[in-house]
Write a protein that holds these residues in place. Sequence first.
Motif, mmCIF file in Angstrom:
data_model
loop_
_atom_site.group_PDB
_atom_site.id
_atom_site.type_symbol
_atom_site.label_atom_id
_atom_site.label_comp_id
_atom_site.label_asym_id
_atom_site.label_seq_id
_atom_site.Cartn_x
_atom_site.Cartn_y
_atom_site.Cartn_z
ATOM 1 N N VAL A 1 0.880 -1.245 -0.038
ATOM 2 C CA VAL A 1 -0.001 -0.065 0.016
ATOM 3 C C VAL A 1 0.965 1.338 0.119
ATOM 4 O O VAL A 1 0.731 2.253 -0.562
ATOM 5 N N ARG A 2 2.139 1.202 0.794
ATOM 6 C CA ARG A 2 2.902 2.300 0.870
ATOM 7 C C ARG A 2 3.442 2.732 -0.665
ATOM 8 O O ARG A 2 3.345 3.842 -1.244
ATOM 9 N N GLU A 3 3.677 1.629 -1.677
ATOM 10 C CA GLU A 3 4.117 2.008 -2.834
ATOM 11 C C GLU A 3 2.877 2.224 -3.687
ATOM 12 O O GLU A 3 3.156 2.290 -5.077
ATOM 13 N N MET A 4 1.658 2.144 -3.380
ATOM 14 C CA MET A 4 0.595 2.584 -4.078
ATOM 15 C C MET A 4 0.406 4.053 -3.911
ATOM 16 O O MET A 4 0.308 4.758 -4.561
ATOM 17 N N VAL A 5 0.751 4.515 -2.573
ATOM 18 C CA VAL A 5 0.480 5.612 -2.269
ATOM 19 C C VAL A 5 1.566 6.624 -2.980
ATOM 20 O O VAL A 5 1.444 7.754 -3.681
ATOM 21 N N LEU A 6 2.958 6.161 -2.960
ATOM 22 C CA LEU A 6 3.980 6.739 -3.880
ATOM 23 C C LEU A 6 3.615 6.628 -5.421
ATOM 24 O O LEU A 6 2.944 5.570 -5.904
ATOM 25 N N GLY A 7 3.759 7.852 -6.085
ATOM 26 C CA GLY A 7 3.120 7.958 -7.318
ATOM 27 C C GLY A 7 1.760 8.181 -7.573
ATOM 28 O O GLY A 7 1.430 8.324 -8.587
ATOM 29 N N SER A 8 0.866 8.301 -6.515
ATOM 30 C CA SER A 8 -0.769 8.198 -6.693
ATOM 31 C C SER A 8 -1.170 9.653 -7.072
ATOM 32 O O SER A 8 -2.169 9.947 -7.544
ATOM 33 N N GLU A 9 -0.144 10.860 -7.010
ATOM 34 C CA GLU A 9 -0.594 12.017 -7.575
ATOM 35 C C GLU A 9 -1.898 12.470 -7.360
ATOM 36 O O GLU A 9 -2.584 13.106 -8.206
ATOM 37 N N GLY A 10 -2.254 12.223 -6.104
ATOM 38 C CA GLY A 10 -3.713 12.753 -5.482
ATOM 39 C C GLY A 10 -4.851 11.919 -5.969
ATOM 40 O O GLY A 10 -5.758 12.469 -5.286
ATOM 41 N N ARG A 11 -4.328 10.902 -6.566
ATOM 42 C CA ARG A 11 -5.541 10.180 -6.891
ATOM 43 C C ARG A 11 -6.381 8.915 -5.938
ATOM 44 O O ARG A 11 -7.434 8.805 -6.158
ATOM 45 N N LEU A 12 -5.665 8.888 -4.844
ATOM 46 C CA LEU A 12 -6.205 7.960 -3.860
ATOM 47 C C LEU A 12 -6.466 8.795 -2.531
ATOM 48 O O LEU A 12 -7.103 8.404 -1.795
ATOM 49 N N GLY A 13 -6.039 10.025 -2.625
ATOM 50 C CA GLY A 13 -6.284 10.973 -1.314
ATOM 51 C C GLY A 13 -5.218 11.714 -1.359
ATOM 52 O O GLY A 13 -4.441 12.216 -2.055
ATOM 53 N N VAL A 14 -5.318 12.571 -0.131
ATOM 54 C CA VAL A 14 -4.269 13.636 0.113
ATOM 55 C C VAL A 14 -3.392 13.199 1.081
ATOM 56 O O VAL A 14 -3.613 13.013 2.339
ATOM 57 N N ILE A 15 -1.983 13.166 0.953
ATOM 58 C CA ILE A 15 -0.938 12.778 1.837
ATOM 59 C C ILE A 15 -0.675 14.004 2.735
ATOM 60 O O ILE A 15 -0.209 15.228 2.289
ATOM 61 N N THR A 16 -0.757 13.756 4.109
ATOM 62 C CA THR A 16 -0.734 14.702 4.991
ATOM 63 C C THR A 16 0.682 14.622 5.737
ATOM 64 O O THR A 16 0.906 15.712 6.299
ATOM 65 N N GLU A 17 1.090 13.713 5.918
ATOM 66 C CA GLU A 17 2.267 13.549 6.633
ATOM 67 C C GLU A 17 3.097 12.295 6.494
ATOM 68 O O GLU A 17 2.526 11.318 5.948
ATOM 69 N N ALA A 18 4.405 12.017 6.628
ATOM 70 C CA ALA A 18 5.112 11.026 6.286
ATOM 71 C C ALA A 18 6.251 10.720 7.311
ATOM 72 O O ALA A 18 6.479 11.843 7.873
ATOM 73 N N THR A 19 6.462 9.523 7.717
ATOM 74 C CA THR A 19 7.713 9.325 8.501
ATOM 75 C C THR A 19 8.791 8.753 7.452
ATOM 76 O O THR A 19 8.690 7.833 6.774
ATOM 77 N N VAL A 20 10.113 9.531 7.398
ATOM 78 C CA VAL A 20 10.967 9.313 6.660
ATOM 79 C C VAL A 20 12.348 9.003 7.235
ATOM 80 O O VAL A 20 12.504 9.423 8.471
ATOM 81 N N GLN A 21 13.324 8.311 6.405
ATOM 82 C CA GLN A 21 14.541 8.066 7.110
ATOM 83 C C GLN A 21 15.150 9.458 7.019
ATOM 84 O O GLN A 21 15.334 10.214 6.018
ATOM 85 N N VAL A 22 15.969 9.836 8.225
ATOM 86 C CA VAL A 22 16.721 10.769 8.255
ATOM 87 C C VAL A 22 18.354 10.374 8.611
ATOM 88 O O VAL A 22 18.434 9.273 9.131
ATOM 89 N N HIS A 23 19.306 11.049 8.245
ATOM 90 C CA HIS A 23 20.754 10.804 8.619
ATOM 91 C C HIS A 23 21.466 11.921 9.320
ATOM 92 O O HIS A 23 21.151 13.076 9.065
ATOM 93 N N ARG A 24 22.446 11.402 9.991
ATOM 94 C CA ARG A 24 23.331 12.367 10.667
ATOM 95 C C ARG A 24 24.315 13.120 9.543
ATOM 96 O O ARG A 24 24.565 12.456 8.606
ATOM 97 N N LEU A 25 24.366 14.440 9.823
ATOM 98 C CA LEU A 25 25.258 14.949 8.897
ATOM 99 C C LEU A 25 26.653 14.659 8.841
ATOM 100 O O LEU A 25 27.241 14.468 9.747
#
Lengths: 569, 569
Positions: free
Chosen positions: B260-284
């Motif tokens: 489902v994650r990979e269906m929302v990715l690229g969905s361009e608003g056709r499945l709904g409105v993405i409001t937040e995401a949890t993403v990988q972050v890295h140390r500088l």
Amino acid sequence: MTGVKHMKWWGWGVDGIAFHHEDKPRLAPFVLDKVGLDITTPGRRSLQLEDLTIPPSRLSDQLRATLTKIVGQANVVDDDLDRVVHTKGKSVRDLIRVRRGELGRVPDVIVYPGSHEEVQEIVDACVDADAVLIPFGGGSNIAGSLEVPLEENRQIVSVDLGRLNKVLSIDDEAGLATIQAGALGPDLEEQLGRRGWTLGHFPDSFSHSTLGGWIATRSSGMQSDKYGDIAEITRGLKMAMPGETLELRPLPSTSTGPSVREMVLGSEGRLGVITEATVQVHRLPEVREIQAYFFPSFAAGLKAMHDITRSEANVTVSRVSDERETAFSFATQKKSGGVSKLVTAGLMRVLKARGWDLDQICLSFVGFEGSKGHVARQKGIVKEIISEHGGMNVGTGPGQLYDQKKFDTPYIRDFLLDRGAAADVSETAAPWSKLKPLYDNVIEAAENALAEVDRSGYIMCHLSHSYHAGACLYFTFAIADDSPEVLERYDVVKRAIQQTFIDSGGTLSHHHGVGVEHSPWMEQDLSPAGMKIIGELFAGVDPKQNLNPGKVVHTGRPGVSVLSKQPED
Amino acid sequence: MTGVKHMKWWGWGVDGIAFHHEDKPRLAPFVLDKVGLDITTPGRRSLQLEDLTIPPSRLSDQLRATLTKIVGQANVVDDDLDRVVHTKGKSVRDLIRVRRGELGRVPDVIVYPGSHEEVQEIVDACVDADAVLIPFGGGSNIAGSLEVPLEENRQIVSVDLGRLNKVLSIDDEAGLATIQAGALGPDLEEQLGRRGWTLGHFPDSFSHSTLGGWIATRSSGMQSDKYGDIAEITRGLKMAMPGETLELRPLPSTSTGPSVREMVLGSEGRLGVITEATVQVHRLPEVREIQAYFFPSFAAGLKAMHDITRSEANVTVSRVSDERETAFSFATQKKSGGVSKLVTAGLMRVLKARGWDLDQICLSFVGFEGSKGHVARQKGIVKEIISEHGGMNVGTGPGQLYDQKKFDTPYIRDFLLDRGAAADVSETAAPWSKLKPLYDNVIEAAENALAEVDRSGYIMCHLSHSYHAGACLYFTFAIADDSPEVLERYDVVKRAIQQTFIDSGGTLSHHHGVGVEHSPWMEQDLSPAGMKIIGELFAGVDPKQNLNPGKVVHTGRPGVSVLSKQPED
């Protein structure tokens, strides 16, 4: 006749290979101590094939004629052995039921297509006849993905991909191989190896699982830290869908909307039958080495694996067992070699002198691949991290043994079933921050569940795969129960573990798929909206539910497995 | 009032920043030579906002009242500027049409929600009212994903996520940050940087694009070789769907069926409105460095990038320009600094003496990050590969300049439009084995297309991202045309390029998404069965097509953009 070989109908693997305790002198005392089970008793015999009551095939003459026309008479099979083999996967639930002769609904026919085109025709014939089609690879699934729905009144066609076992082509320049979906792990590695390539995908089930099965269930292998899970490995796909063929050309990456590739991955036969895939292959490395380490505690081991993952090392395997699994490993060693060499009075005295609690020792494996210089540098980085966490290198001996024996693990379940215990596995993945609490919660939940059903048992765990954001924890658990209620009691434990995964921020499965075994937790994992998305996808492609119905999407009561009696409210 | 800032209504970026040729003495002669265009003429003025004919808002009092109740009066906007800003993205097609005042259908209202809950209520209100909802992030899209369908008679609500711009929380242990979807690149990097983290996602549009937009279109950044494309970076998601909220908890990996994650990715608003995401972050990283290299040919540069990718180095950027883009880079250098320092008579004499064809020089950037020792080792590996392919290190100067100026590139399109040329980009990805033939085919197809429309133009290319199995080729092309037919002629070239991508084994887009601009090639890319899968997914979740209709799935004639006049049959 078809030339396709299968596993034992009643258990894991092939005839002539079985787990024994006689060559492992520490095991029987260990099991007696931990679970109160005497495994030195001779195993019970399970039923013979002739003893089974196999319901007659419901295949209509018409569908038989159609299928025969497609694949030829030799490849349309409905003898008893084949029908029993194709009726289930190899979860402990499957093994128990088959051994009891509780076959449930059995496929009415098995077809062995010899080409993609034949698979496409079979799919269309099944949809036309409103029959149910269940794809079958190696039959190793332990999530109930091969389950024939008990209540299903339509004809059941098992489509065995075993004849589609060839590496079709290799793009040497791009490192991409196109392989038929029915190729078993050893078959495809042998064909790739002849040309100097490896897929690098080695799940526990490797010997008896297929490329198509790996894709359909989102498999991971032991070296996935380096080579990626099957989702990353799979770049192109061919799948027979109702009325048409899906062809995804091999691409390194793409932004073509919602990922169809990632919808086929994990689809467990509900969108069609995967017939071939184009996958990433790699040159065999100059050096391949697995180092073993001891840690003074599981917490220290987990922290070390996390630090290795976020270091500049690039390891192929990051694995650490908890103290329970380490003790089990020690107990299953043969008289000489492997870990047993290490578990000497001398070493133990040294560790004790260092202040280690010997009951808390945790065994870890870290894998390295590449040029000599590369491997040496990675080992240097890892060495420092290990020692920061109080760990100790114990050489390559145990790792070599692990490497040789890794595919034999599933045999132990048959050995235990013969002696009155049911064992299986549950795995999850969670962010690093949630891993240790999740682990503690699962151990507690499993022990409480065992107490609830008033049976002794054992649960043990290892971290098996590491990612930037988290890791996979892989639990093995057993319940000592020789009674007819073993499955119901097993379910109490299994349910407790699965629910604790979810409640602790983990997923219901990291790489075993959903099937019917894990579908009750899908809604909690993905939220109801996530299940709506998957449900609409399946309903749109397969409106009459001809394609492996009942898998992935749970149709019963939430939180309750459809496979055993429901608990009292 | 809402506090949300937007780009210029008529062009890229913010007021006060523009591309100039005066400080780049080589540019005007270069353009005159290659395209016959005199860019030293003063730019034409485009229309003023007051000159535009903006159709009146069709928003019903009822829907206005509902939206006002949800977000408050200050956040329901229908003034001219806001409506024009939200009517299109920033493709050259969008720029040309807006500058002409050809606005087409304009959103009837813009709402600025302040929370996920408000977004959910807006989605439900739009579905209830059978209105069309188009989510809006930074408005930088160049694939027509923000296009308002001309034939749409329903009310159009643009949902601007600009107020949802906060980093909500950081899991320091797991390296995961939960961020609101409307956060622009600089905003989220600033918030992360304060706590010592980076997302490491730097697309060209970075300054004016949002996390939600990156996810909705499958974005890649300049350092994605190391940090991964947005698909890998995104671990958890929240999306407002009709009637319910999708919540995908952050997981390192999972095997819960079709992703489902990979269906929302690229969905361009056709499945709904993405409001937040949890993403990988890295140390500088301790060290960050971009080295520049010259290659004697593009073929040599491509081979070197491939060898770097399959080496034991682990670079952050792998980029090589063809000789056309290299010449353009040389021509856009200021009087001192950057590449111009290199393009000295002295160096050129040396290269000539070595037998180089100076017209074939290709400029390459390779990025390194990590500890000093790690960077030094990677550089050593890369150095050897570069020299195997006849390349030459030319230091860090050009890379530093590239690094500082990389987000300014899109401004050049406005400069060119002011002076009678239309320029834009098309990118693809293909297996390594197909890359050079694809490149040759695209150059030929573009030149043939320019000849067909009898206009001069230019096309140039760089490899921008490398993977195990292949790479992204990123083409920039321009057509000198000051006439009212510029879009139709541009389309002939754009179509030729896109069709050649497909015909040569590439994908229609590597990281710009589909929108309406690329949807005509979806069926060829994914096969008709792939489009059926996507179509069923959209239809199931959004049966009345309220969610950004017309995007991703092409509704017109195959191979023909819906955005300009159709070519004669």
